[in-house]
Design an enzyme around this catalytic site. Structure first.
Site, mmCIF file in Angstrom:
data_model
loop_
_atom_site.group_PDB
_atom_site.id
_atom_site.type_symbol
_atom_site.label_atom_id
_atom_site.label_comp_id
_atom_site.label_asym_id
_atom_site.label_seq_id
_atom_site.Cartn_x
_atom_site.Cartn_y
_atom_site.Cartn_z
ATOM 1 N N SER A 162 -17.400 44.644 -45.948
ATOM 2 C CA SER A 162 -17.400 45.479 -47.146
ATOM 3 C C SER A 162 -16.275 44.977 -48.045
ATOM 4 O O SER A 162 -16.189 43.786 -48.334
ATOM 5 C CB SER A 162 -17.222 46.953 -46.750
ATOM 6 O OG SER A 162 -17.144 47.778 -47.883
ATOM 7 N N LYS A 176 -20.810 48.542 -52.596
ATOM 8 C CA LYS A 176 -19.967 48.610 -51.406
ATOM 9 C C LYS A 176 -19.752 50.058 -50.960
ATOM 10 O O LYS A 176 -19.674 50.332 -49.756
ATOM 11 C CB LYS A 176 -18.624 47.922 -51.669
ATOM 12 C CG LYS A 176 -18.740 46.415 -51.851
ATOM 13 C CD LYS A 176 -19.346 45.729 -50.629
ATOM 14 C CE LYS A 176 -19.276 44.222 -50.733
ATOM 15 N NZ LYS A 176 -19.861 43.539 -49.556
ATOM 16 N N TYR A 200 -20.530 46.380 -58.362
ATOM 17 C CA TYR A 200 -20.070 45.882 -57.067
ATOM 18 C C TYR A 200 -19.517 47.012 -56.200
ATOM 19 O O TYR A 200 -19.878 47.142 -55.021
ATOM 20 C CB TYR A 200 -19.005 44.807 -57.282
ATOM 21 C CG TYR A 200 -18.429 44.240 -56.009
ATOM 22 C CD1 TYR A 200 -19.151 43.338 -55.237
ATOM 23 C CD2 TYR A 200 -17.150 44.598 -55.575
ATOM 24 C CE1 TYR A 200 -18.626 42.813 -54.065
ATOM 25 C CE2 TYR A 200 -16.612 44.068 -54.410
ATOM 26 C CZ TYR A 200 -17.359 43.180 -53.658
ATOM 27 O OH TYR A 200 -16.841 42.660 -52.501
#
Length: 282
Positions: A141, A159, A155
């Protein structure tokens, strides 16, 4: 490639560079049979060179995690050749720097496809085999999966989704003997950073109303990456999670990452949440 009949077999995505490359080499050096995958085999030169330098063998295969049958085919190919699967390391990732006003919904979907749905597909395909081997599911991660960061909306969203998915899955998988871990690197020197920079240069963001904020963000980012953890160090930490006692749910790869995540998560190793959600299943 040959391996001992009882050799532990690990499938790793995103091994052409950075953390994935070094995790693959470290895992092979530790005696694991490594199926090292990447989106384009034309990018395998660095990995092959590193394997030769380390005097290890890898089973290098093409795997684009965004393709519909890719996950199933990758797992099936691993079983056909090696007969088992003991661990999956979801490492493939893609960044996008920019804010939503200057992006399209399709841009965000593309980031989610690589960073989230690719992870989901590989996890789904691998779990039956990991149950059989009481194996390990490890997903790279980011500290961006714990703390949202400016100009990283897509992004960090991906995650965050990965961490929520895995935190929810972990106690369920544990009932079948499979351990689940998310790894949270902070700033890491790798081509991943350079690729994000190229995306930025192509985006024209310097001409938008967020230019001043973006400039300030980039200055800070440049400073943080000046003292970034090496990709080799982070990759070796990922590979080490394959051995020894089962790792905690959440692992940071550096002291800087631990301090950063600690700003949000007092429960650094995820144990409190895991103990709580485990009680929901009995």
């Amino acid at each position: 490639m040959t391996h001992a009949p009882d050799s532990s077999v690990v499938l790793i995505t995103g091994t052409s560079s950075g953390i994935g490359l070094h995790a693959a080499i470290a895992a092979a050096r530790a005696g694991h049979t490594v199926v090292a995958t990447m989106r384009n085999l034309e990018g395998a030169r660095a990995l092959r060179g590193a394997a030769a330098d380390a005097e290890v063998s890898l089973d290098i295969r093409r795997l684009d995690v965004t393709e519909s049958q890719a996950a199933t085919d990758a797992v099936a190919g691993t079983i056909d050749r090696h007969g088992r699967l003991d661990a999956l390391i979801n490492n493939a990732g893609s960044g996008r720097l920019g804010t939503i006003e200057n992006s399209t919904v399709d841009d965000v979907r593309a980031v989610m496809e690589v960073n989230f749905f690719g992870v989901v597909a590989l996890t789904r395909a691998a779990l039956p085999l990991l149950r059989g081997s009481t194996g390990r599911l490890i997903t790279v991660s980011s500290v961006g999966g714990a703390i949202g960061q400016p100009f990283n909306e897509a992004y960090c969203a991906a995650k965050f989704a990965v961490e929520g998915f895995m935190e929810s899955l972990a106690p369920v998988a544990a009932t079948a003997g499979v351990s689940v871990t998310v790894v949270e690197p902070g700033a890491v020197t790798s081509s991943f950073v350079a690729n994000v920079g190229r995306d930025l240069n192509q985006s024209g963001l310097a001409n938008d109303p967020y230019a001043a904020a973006l400039e300030a963000y980039l200055a800070r980012a440049a400073s943080s990456f000046g003292s970034a953890q090496s990709a080799r160090s982070a990759g070796e930490i990922v590979a080490a999670l394959l051995d020894g006692d089962r790792p905690p749910f959440r692992v940071q790869t550096s002291e800087a990452a631990r301090q950063f995540v600690a700003a949000k998560l007092a429960d650094l190793d995820g144990g409190v949440v895991q103990r709580m959600t485990a009680t929901w299943l009995v």
